[in-house]
Write a protein that holds these residues in place. Structure first.
Motif, mmCIF file in Angstrom:
data_model
loop_
_atom_site.group_PDB
_atom_site.id
_atom_site.type_symbol
_atom_site.label_atom_id
_atom_site.label_comp_id
_atom_site.label_asym_id
_atom_site.label_seq_id
_atom_site.Cartn_x
_atom_site.Cartn_y
_atom_site.Cartn_z
ATOM 1 N N ILE B 48 -2.640 8.414 8.966
ATOM 2 C CA ILE B 48 -3.128 9.062 7.431
ATOM 3 C C ILE B 48 -2.212 9.093 6.517
ATOM 4 O O ILE B 48 -2.271 9.201 5.372
ATOM 5 C CB ILE B 48 -3.862 10.512 7.824
ATOM 6 N N HIS B 49 -0.791 8.761 7.145
ATOM 7 C CA HIS B 49 0.549 8.721 6.107
ATOM 8 C C HIS B 49 0.188 7.452 5.118
ATOM 9 O O HIS B 49 -0.389 6.531 5.496
ATOM 10 C CB HIS B 49 1.781 8.500 6.997
ATOM 11 N N SER B 50 0.988 7.572 4.123
ATOM 12 C CA SER B 50 1.080 6.377 3.234
ATOM 13 C C SER B 50 2.316 5.437 3.739
ATOM 14 O O SER B 50 3.069 5.888 4.260
ATOM 15 C CB SER B 50 1.164 6.675 1.768
ATOM 16 N N LEU B 54 2.005 -2.328 0.443
ATOM 17 C CA LEU B 54 2.713 -2.560 -0.643
ATOM 18 C C LEU B 54 2.799 -4.172 -0.600
ATOM 19 O O LEU B 54 3.018 -4.619 -1.761
ATOM 20 C CB LEU B 54 4.140 -2.038 -0.049
ATOM 21 N N GLU B 60 1.039 1.515 -2.632
ATOM 22 C CA GLU B 60 1.271 1.886 -1.372
ATOM 23 C C GLU B 60 -0.047 2.797 -0.991
ATOM 24 O O GLU B 60 -0.668 3.946 -1.510
ATOM 25 C CB GLU B 60 2.293 3.071 -1.554
ATOM 26 N N THR B 62 -2.643 4.809 2.031
ATOM 27 C CA THR B 62 -2.705 5.382 3.624
ATOM 28 C C THR B 62 -3.402 4.410 4.414
ATOM 29 O O THR B 62 -4.167 3.533 3.975
ATOM 30 C CB THR B 62 -3.309 6.681 3.459
ATOM 31 N N PRO B 64 -6.141 4.997 6.199
ATOM 32 C CA PRO B 64 -7.612 4.771 5.838
ATOM 33 C C PRO B 64 -7.958 4.276 4.904
ATOM 34 O O PRO B 64 -8.878 3.515 4.782
ATOM 35 C CB PRO B 64 -7.815 6.466 5.925
ATOM 36 N N GLU B 65 -7.118 4.427 3.839
ATOM 37 C CA GLU B 65 -7.279 3.693 2.385
ATOM 38 C C GLU B 65 -7.457 2.185 2.692
ATOM 39 O O GLU B 65 -8.107 1.385 2.211
ATOM 40 C CB GLU B 65 -6.388 3.920 1.387
ATOM 41 N N GLN B 68 -10.538 0.972 4.564
ATOM 42 C CA GLN B 68 -11.554 1.265 3.957
ATOM 43 C C GLN B 68 -11.900 0.076 2.867
ATOM 44 O O GLN B 68 -12.839 -0.479 2.629
ATOM 45 C CB GLN B 68 -11.598 2.361 2.931
ATOM 46 N N ARG B 69 -10.698 -0.407 2.559
ATOM 47 C CA ARG B 69 -10.925 -1.754 1.596
ATOM 48 C C ARG B 69 -11.575 -2.894 2.226
ATOM 49 O O ARG B 69 -12.147 -3.558 1.511
ATOM 50 C CB ARG B 69 -9.478 -2.041 0.816
ATOM 51 N N ASN B 147 -4.850 14.076 13.997
ATOM 52 C CA ASN B 147 -5.474 13.596 12.698
ATOM 53 C C ASN B 147 -7.182 13.356 12.882
ATOM 54 O O ASN B 147 -7.736 13.219 11.828
ATOM 55 C CB ASN B 147 -4.650 12.268 12.477
ATOM 56 N N ARG B 172 4.514 14.946 10.659
ATOM 57 C CA ARG B 172 3.159 15.601 10.518
ATOM 58 C C ARG B 172 3.198 16.871 11.387
ATOM 59 O O ARG B 172 2.487 17.651 10.733
ATOM 60 C CB ARG B 172 2.428 14.412 11.557
ATOM 61 N N ASN B 199 12.287 9.642 5.194
ATOM 62 C CA ASN B 199 11.165 10.633 4.765
ATOM 63 C C ASN B 199 10.561 11.471 5.900
ATOM 64 O O ASN B 199 9.860 12.467 5.320
ATOM 65 C CB ASN B 199 10.026 9.649 4.249
#
Ligand SMILES: Cc1cc2nc3c(=O)[nH]c(=O)nc-3n(C[C@H](O)[C@H](O)[C@H](O)COP(=O)(O)OP(=O)(O)OC[C@H]3O[C@@H](n4cnc5c(N)ncnc54)[C@H](O)[C@@H]3O)c2cc1C
Ligand code: SF4
Lengths: 121, 416
Positions: B48-50, B54, B60, B62, B64-65, B68-69, B147, B172, B199
């Protein structure tokens, strides 16, 4: 005047930056960056580190509860993340949800929204 | 048993499978994806992290994003998706047997793309001595608990291995209010991307101990502590350096292994250096019409690279389905490599146009350059720079070099 070493985390190139710290605490010249985003990152990092926050919230669906992954649309102050997590822990949404839907607008007045990372039917 | 036929059947619906299916479909093929989970997306759904997209989306995203695309793109095509369907068998003549709640089906394919991803190495595979108690699990499994399942696998953690999954989990867990006592890495350098060390560890004040490993698990029913020791240059624990770290959970982030059981059934030859299939520049295995891409081929650190590679595999598979074979006007060039270059993908080049070669180095190298040789002839010497084992690298060999290559080339790394 002193210098500070740091790694640029804007992209996977992970450039090693050397940042000049002026006597007033702000950043001077930046070296080691392969692109301009690196120097902007270093300046911000000295001023107030910003990160994207990601976590999950409960989504209520017709078939029971599940977790919805969420993110901050943009990076915001790292020192607000612990407080933001506290808010997210007590947040629930109802399906259907679409990727990009706002879950918490302008979280902690940071100027960025918490949005859904995927669709839930 | 019901029988269905397709031009291209893709096994696995992670980023690799989705990209391969989309590109095969764009080439006009009739395509199916078979995924054993109830959803498409693979490992991305729990990441689920970003830090994705890139390169490919210039943004940038995550996990799931990012997934999803591709799910959205697939929904606009006629690619048939079999969810909750596990592939049980694959034959050299490309019959794919799958099982789901409706029964057992055989999909007849003209070409198959393997995109099954990888699994994590476990305690047994790295042989940590000590008590056999509950509380030792892989970092990716913990990620799934937290998650996806909304379960908390422990309260005070020690993480063994500084791979990206371990680093991401350290952050996390800290965000969720759990304590991470430290990350221990047997090698003298970190294994994950530097951005993750910054990070995920530095931001949260989590210490990273290099040249240190877990030498004993302690606990009766549940872990109560682990013993860590420093190691010497040969990675052997140094007696007298033991320290006991109280914790209730040990997370392992000690590497991934391609999930290749199906390959063996189909007669696909495996490269012992990657544990993935041996492939040529079209990503075709030794079995004509069977292609491989993504983490099942070799472990990738970036989903973007998975997508790019899998688009090539999908296009090759569609072409094979259409023409019954891939063009073979050139004699193949065997690609070899020598330490400290750990492996190359592909290991065989059948074109003289241009060929990208992906590789990893086995240890950090400062100011080294890539050397490409054919026999004693040096065909190419690249500009020197630093290389890290945690980053998958690539070099594209142009037509001018391939034409001079003969039938074998060797890649090495040499100090400048
Ligand atoms: C914790 C973690 C963090 C990461 N962080 C990043 C990051 O920040 N940025 C980044 O770019 N990349 C990151 N990656 C890497 C990236 O996510 C992977 O390289 C990528 O997801 C691999 O894609 P894949 O499709 O090959 O495999 P997977 O995503 O593993 O998909 C394989 C699919 O095949 C299915 N499957 C397997 N066997 C069968 C079978 N027999 N029948 C049917 N289906 C089957 C599985 O269920 C699965 O859905 C991370 C990976 C992990 C694990
Ligand atoms: S300086 Fe530019 S190239 Fe280097 S890591 Fe930062 S964003 Fe990437």
């Amino acid at each position: 005047m002193s210098t500070k070493e740091m790694i640029c985390t804007v992209c996977p190139n992970s450039c090693h930056l050397t940042v000049e710290i002026k006597d007033d605490g702000t950043a001077g010249t930046v070296k080691g960056n392969r692109c301009n985003r690196g120097s902007a990152f270093a300046r911000q990092e000295i001023l107030c580190p910003q990160r994207v926050l990601t976590s999950t919230v409960i989504a209520h669906t017709g078939k029971g509860d599940r977790l919805l992954p969420v993110r901050s649309a943009d990076a915001f102050a790292l020192n607000l993340h612990a407080k933001a997590m506290e808010l997210l822990r007590h947040t629930g949404v109802s399906a259907p949800v679409k990727m990009g839907d706002v879950v918490i607008p302008n979280i902690l007045d940071s100027g960025t929204d918490i949005v859904a990372s995927c669709n839930v039917d | 048993m019901k029988q269905l036929s397709f031009d291209v059947v893709v096994i696995g619906g992670g980023p690799a499978g989705m990209a391969a299916a989309l590109s095969a479909q764009e080439q006009g093929a009739k395509v199916a994806i078979v995924e054993r989970n109830a959803q498409l997306g693979g490992i991305l759904l729990q990441c689920i992290h970003s830090g994705f997209g890139l390169k490919y989306f210039k943004q940038e995203l995550t996990g799931p994003e990012y997934a999803q695309r591709f799910i959205d793109r697939l929904a606009k095509t006629d690619v048939q998706v079999f969810l909750s369907s596990a592939v049980l068998n694959l034959t050299p003549d490309k019959k794919v047997t799958l099982s789901n709640e409706n029964g057992v089906f055989v999909l007849d394919a003209k070409a198959v793309v393997l995109a099954m991803g990888c699994r994590e190495r476990t305690r047994g595979e790295i042989k940590i001595p000590g008590d056999r108690c509950a509380g030792v699990l892989t970092a990716g499994l913990a990620q799934h608990y937290i998650n996806i399942d909304n379960e908390c696998p422990g309260h005070r953690f020690v993480i063994l291995g500084s791979g990206d999954i371990g680093l991401i989990m350290a952050r996390r867990l800290s965000l969720e209010g759990m304590k991470v006592a430290g990350v221990y890495e047997i090698m003298p350098y970190p294994n994950g991307l530097y951005r993750n060390i910054k990070n995920c560890l530095e931001d949260f004040g989590i210490p990273l101990h290099l040249s240190t490993t877990v030498t004993r698990v302690i606990g009766k029913r549940r872990v109560t502590a682990v013993e860590v020791s420093r190691v010497d240059e040969k990675l052997h624990p140094i007696p007298g350096t033991e320290k006991v770290i109280p914790c209730d959970t040990l997370l392992l982030s000690v590497g991934l292994i391609p999930e290749n059981e199906l390959c063996l059934k189909a007669g696909v030859k495996i490269n012992p250096r990657t544990n993935g299939a041996l492939v040529d520049n079209d990503l075709q295995t030794n079995v004509p019409g069977i292609f491989s891409c993504g983490n099942v081929l070799h472990v990738h650190d970036l989903a973007d690279n998975v997508t790019a590679e899998s688009e090539r595999a999908g296009a090759s598979a569609a072409r094979f389905a259409r023409e019954g074979k891939l063009p073979a006007e050139w004699t193949p060039i065997t690609v070899k490599c020598e330490m400290p270059m750990g492996y190359t993908v592909p290991t065989c080049i059948r074109t003289r146009k241009r060929a990208p070669i992906f590789f990893r180095v086995r240890r950090p190298l400062e100011n080294y350059r890539i050397k490409v040789q054919s026999g004693d002839d040096v065909l190419l010497l690249c500009k020197p720079r630093d290389y890290k084992p945690s980053i998958m690298e690539n070099i594209t060999l142009p037509e001018s070099i391939l034409k001079k290559a003969g039938n074998e080339i060797t890649l090495t790394m040499e100090p400048a």
